[in-house]
Design an enzyme around this catalytic site. Structure first.
Site, PDB file in Angstrom:
ATOM      1  N   GLU A  45      41.194  36.624  37.152  1.00  0.00           N
ATOM      2  CA  GLU A  45      41.901  37.896  37.044  1.00  0.00           C
ATOM      3  C   GLU A  45      43.141  37.772  37.924  1.00  0.00           C
ATOM      4  OE1 GLU A  45      41.063  42.629  37.812  1.00  0.00           O
ATOM      5  OE2 GLU A  45      39.486  41.195  38.300  1.00  0.00           O
ATOM      6  N   ARG A 270      27.458  31.515  43.078  1.00  0.00           N
ATOM      7  CA  ARG A 270      28.761  31.633  43.729  1.00  0.00           C
ATOM      8  C   ARG A 270      28.799  30.764  44.976  1.00  0.00           C
ATOM      9  NH1 ARG A 270      31.531  36.159  41.954  1.00  0.00           N
ATOM     10  NH2 ARG A 270      33.194  36.413  43.462  1.00  0.00           N
ATOM     11  N   LYS A 280      38.884  38.444  46.847  1.00  0.00           N
ATOM     12  CA  LYS A 280      40.340  38.612  46.789  1.00  0.00           C
ATOM     13  C   LYS A 280      40.774  39.926  47.419  1.00  0.00           C
ATOM     14  CE  LYS A 280      40.328  37.493  42.472  1.00  0.00           C
ATOM     15  NZ  LYS A 280      40.658  37.396  41.049  1.00  0.00           N
TER      16      LYS A 280
HETATM   17  P1  ATP Z   1      36.843  37.935  43.816  1.00  0.00           P
HETATM   18  O1  ATP Z   1      35.643  38.750  44.185  1.00  0.00           O
HETATM   19  O2  ATP Z   1      37.233  36.951  44.847  1.00  0.00           O
HETATM   20  O3  ATP Z   1      37.986  38.777  43.356  1.00  0.00           O
HETATM   21  P2  ATP Z   1      36.281  37.413  41.110  1.00  0.00           P
HETATM   22  O4  ATP Z   1      35.018  36.890  40.572  1.00  0.00           O
HETATM   23  O5  ATP Z   1      36.598  38.840  40.867  1.00  0.00           O
HETATM   24  O6  ATP Z   1      36.354  37.041  42.604  1.00  0.00           O
HETATM   25  P3  ATP Z   1      38.011  36.251  39.181  1.00  0.00           P
HETATM   26  O7  ATP Z   1      39.476  36.059  39.248  1.00  0.00           O
HETATM   27  O8  ATP Z   1      37.479  37.234  38.229  1.00  0.00           O
HETATM   28  O9  ATP Z   1      37.512  36.580  40.633  1.00  0.00           O
HETATM   29  O10 ATP Z   1      37.275  34.843  39.015  1.00  0.00           O
HETATM   30  C1  ATP Z   1      37.592  33.835  38.110  1.00  0.00           C
HETATM   31  C2  ATP Z   1      36.402  32.941  38.032  1.00  0.00           C
HETATM   32  O11 ATP Z   1      36.094  32.392  39.300  1.00  0.00           O
HETATM   33  C3  ATP Z   1      35.171  33.691  37.570  1.00  0.00           C
HETATM   34  O12 ATP Z   1      34.507  32.922  36.600  1.00  0.00           O
HETATM   35  C4  ATP Z   1      34.353  33.845  38.813  1.00  0.00           C
HETATM   36  O13 ATP Z   1      32.996  33.897  38.508  1.00  0.00           O
HETATM   37  C5  ATP Z   1      34.740  32.603  39.603  1.00  0.00           C
HETATM   38  N1  ATP Z   1      34.549  32.802  41.028  1.00  0.00           N
HETATM   39  C6  ATP Z   1      35.112  33.742  41.826  1.00  0.00           C
HETATM   40  N2  ATP Z   1      34.657  33.648  43.094  1.00  0.00           N
HETATM   41  C7  ATP Z   1      33.792  32.603  43.116  1.00  0.00           C
HETATM   42  C8  ATP Z   1      32.982  31.984  44.125  1.00  0.00           C
HETATM   43  N3  ATP Z   1      32.974  32.438  45.381  1.00  0.00           N
HETATM   44  N4  ATP Z   1      32.224  30.929  43.768  1.00  0.00           N
HETATM   45  C9  ATP Z   1      32.225  30.464  42.506  1.00  0.00           C
HETATM   46  N5  ATP Z   1      32.960  30.987  41.521  1.00  0.00           N
HETATM   47  C10 ATP Z   1      33.735  32.049  41.799  1.00  0.00           C
HETATM   48 MG    MG Z   2      37.404  40.326  40.084  1.00  0.00          MG
END
Ligand code: ATP
Ligand code: MG
Length: 564
Positions: A45, A270, A280
């Site tokens: 995202e 994760r 983020k």
């Molecule tokens: P955040 O909580 O940091 O915003 P998010 O999951 O909302 O993380 P996205 O941009 O939606 O962030 O993530 C893109 C991809 O990265 C998704 O498939 C998500 O599952 C993966 N991802 C994000 N954080 C992690 C993590 N700590 N470990 C493994 N994969 C991750």
């Molecule tokens: Mg997110």
């Protein structure tokens, strides 16, 4: 974060990668994707910079495609209008390329599918599988029921015609934010609350970074994501564990909408790392509140921060491969990330000499005005990398803590009467020091053994003193050096009932000025990394360093706390 700290030592045995096991099952004869090309996607995202957690996900997504000679799409999951920005889109692309992954021409935006998603919703309404609900978010929460009571919606039995008309009016902007939603009609009594008629669309009169004000209804993630995957003909949609309970809904959407593919969702744990935060939103608040200098502050767990700190793509990819893929959430020791960097730099970084807290050392019996050159090895791990010259004039800088006027037990460095080796140059014996009015040492005095050129005595005597790094005073260049420690003082700053901002480490940055580096470093530029002998691995700061105004970051110290 779980309490257990994972210390991966043994490399992940590929046969233990359950994702690959599933894929092989699917590709085999009779499998869901028999004879097809594996197609994955990485769907960030664009509401922030990528962090090391994303690296795990994208190593799995791109790495899996690579392993099966398949394809991996890069898709901006930009279905949420408010927080997204093109600045992040560009940064995400740059970071993924830097890691060495490539999506070719398969770059997509989820927002390009808005019209198709809308059509899917219309299809569901026509099939009697979706309805417009007028419960407010609060009412919906109150009426969601519990394990023994089903959820309730008084709007569930509207006719398809009525729903179509209302949904159309939602789209044209007749209603206010939150006034109505479109919900899937699945099962109000499901034990899986994600299936209790989940919301598919909500009203949000907000401009989108790409579609502007064309839309005022936006699809929910659980509805949008399976459609995005299916439209791109993804075979394996790899995501993190929190989506496991959403998988039945993912499958429901692809089954009931007319779509060109039925991807398989597979979840993995994760990545968490101690002494840092990984969301983020939290990283953004560190930036916005000025707790760090930016997303690329070298203390940040972002890819741009790690890069600026001196992390190499190889060290990060190694890290991601070695932590492995598992189904159980765990926290990896930050020391293991450092270990992976140290391993890479040990192999590849050139050894140089730099003095961070300099004090002058004068060799009193060295001919005044004479200079010599010595060859110092570039990397003992790779003898073929050769040597480079350093100059010596009898006036050098050494580290202030390499001298003690009154030695403590076991101290092997400079103190009156002790003989030490100046790395690559000569053996010197300390004869005393000069001090200022406040008693601070301003100059260390030594004599040298002219027969020890290169560092070894001609008579074969055993030198018990230490080998000390030094920099020639006549040719040294000045630099600022930034030393980093954990951004947080607590191993789990994000833990239950904690406000992570309360646990910032006040000593996470120490700036040293007037450091002395060997002349060779005058032209150093990022991303070149060096080992400053006895001190650690350093690289020029990509933002602030310039010839004549050198700024170095300590990427990692030499001491490895990680135990295999
Ligand atoms: P955040 O909580 O940091 O915003 P998010 O999951 O909302 O993380 P996205 O941009 O939606 O962030 O993530 C893109 C991809 O990265 C998704 O498939 C998500 O599952 C993966 N991802 C994000 N954080 C992690 C993590 N700590 N470990 C493994 N994969 C991750
Ligand atoms: Mg997110």
């Amino acid at each position: 974060m779980s309490d257990e700290i994972k210390t991966p030592g043994a490399e992940q045995d590929d046969s233990r990668n359950f994702i690959h096991a599933f894929i092989e099952e699917d590709l085999a004869e009779g499998g869901q994707f028999a004879g097809m090309t594996v197609h994955t996607r990485f769907p960030p995202e664009p509401n922030g910079y990528l962090h090391i957690g994303h690296c795990k996900a994208l190593t799995i997504d791109f790495g899996t495609a690579e392993k099966y000679h398949g394809l991996c799409n890069l898709r901006m999951d930009d279905t949420n209008p408010s927080k997204e920005d093109t600045e992040y889109v560009d940064a995400i692309k740059e970071d993924i390329h830097w890691l060495g992954f490539d999506w070719g021409d398969r770059f997509f935006y989820a927002s390009d599918y808005f019209e198709k998603m809308y059509q899917c919703a219309v299809e569901l309404i026509k099939k009697g599988l979706a309805y417009v609900c007028e419960l407010t978010p609060e009412q919906m929460r109150e009426m969601r029921g519990d394990l023994t009571h089903p959820a309730v919606s008084p709007f569930r039995d509207r006719s398809a015609e009525e729903n179509l008309a209302l949904f159309e009016r939602m789209r044209t902007g007749e209603f206010a934010d939150g006034q109505m939603t479109l919900r899937a009609k699945i099962d109000l009594a499901s034990g899986n609350f994600n299936l209790r008629d989940p919301v598919l669309y909500r009203i949000n009169h907000a401009a989108h970074h790409r579609t502007g004000t064309a839309w005022c209804i936006y699809p929910m993630y659980d509805f949008a994501h399976p459609i995005e995957d299916a439209l791109e003909q993804i075979t394996h949609s790899l995501c993190t564990l929190e989506f496991e309970a959403h998988r039945p809904l993912y499958n429901w959407v692809v089954e009931h909408c007319t779509l060109p593919a039925h991807p398989r969702q597979i979840e993995f744990a994760r990545l968490g790392i101690n002494y840092t935060v990984m969301s983020k939103r939290k990283l953004r608040s560190l930036v916005e509140e000025g707790r760090v200098s930016g997303w690329d502050d070298p203390r940040m767990p972002t890819l741009c921060g790690l890069r600026r700190r001196g992390y190499t793509p190889r060290s990060i990819r190694n890290f991601c491969e070695r932590i492995g893929v598992s189904k159980a959430d765990s926290t990896v020791d930050f020391g293991f990330l450092e270990h992976c960097l140290r391993e890479d730099l040990n192999e590849n970084a050139r050894r140089v000499m730099a003095v961070l807290r300099p004090v002058k050392l004068t060799v009193t019996n060295y001919p005044e005005g004479k200079t010599e050159q010595f060859q110092v090895e570039n990397n003992p791990v790779r003898p073929e990398s050769g040597t480079h010259p350093v100059t010596f004039s009898g006036h050098v800088y050494v580290e202030a803590d390499d001298f003690l006027e009154t030695p403590v037990p076991k101290y092997k460095r400079l103190y009156p009467g002790n003989e030490v080796r100046l790395k690559g140059a000569y053996l010197v014996t300390c004869t005393g020091c000069k001090k200022d009015a406040d008693g601070r040492v301003t100059e260390i005095l030594c004599t040298y053994d002219p027969d020890s050129r290169g560092g070894d005595p001609a008579d074969g005597r055993k030198v018990k003193g230490a080998t000390i790094h030094w920099v020639d005073q006549n040719t040294a260049v000045d630099a600022e050096v930034r030393l980093y420690d954990n951004l947080f003082a607590d191993p789990d700053p994000d833990g239950p009932e904690k406000n992570f901002l309360d646990y910032l480490n006040p000593a996470s940055l120490e700036v040293l000025r007037g450091c002395k580096l060997e002349a060779d470093l005058a032209q150093a530029r990022a991303p070149e990394s060096y080992q400053f002998m006895r001190l650690g691995y350093f690289c020029p700061d990509s933002r602030d360093s310039a010839p004549g105004q050198l700024v170095f970051n300590r990427s990692v110290s030499l001491k490895d706390s990680f135990k295999k």
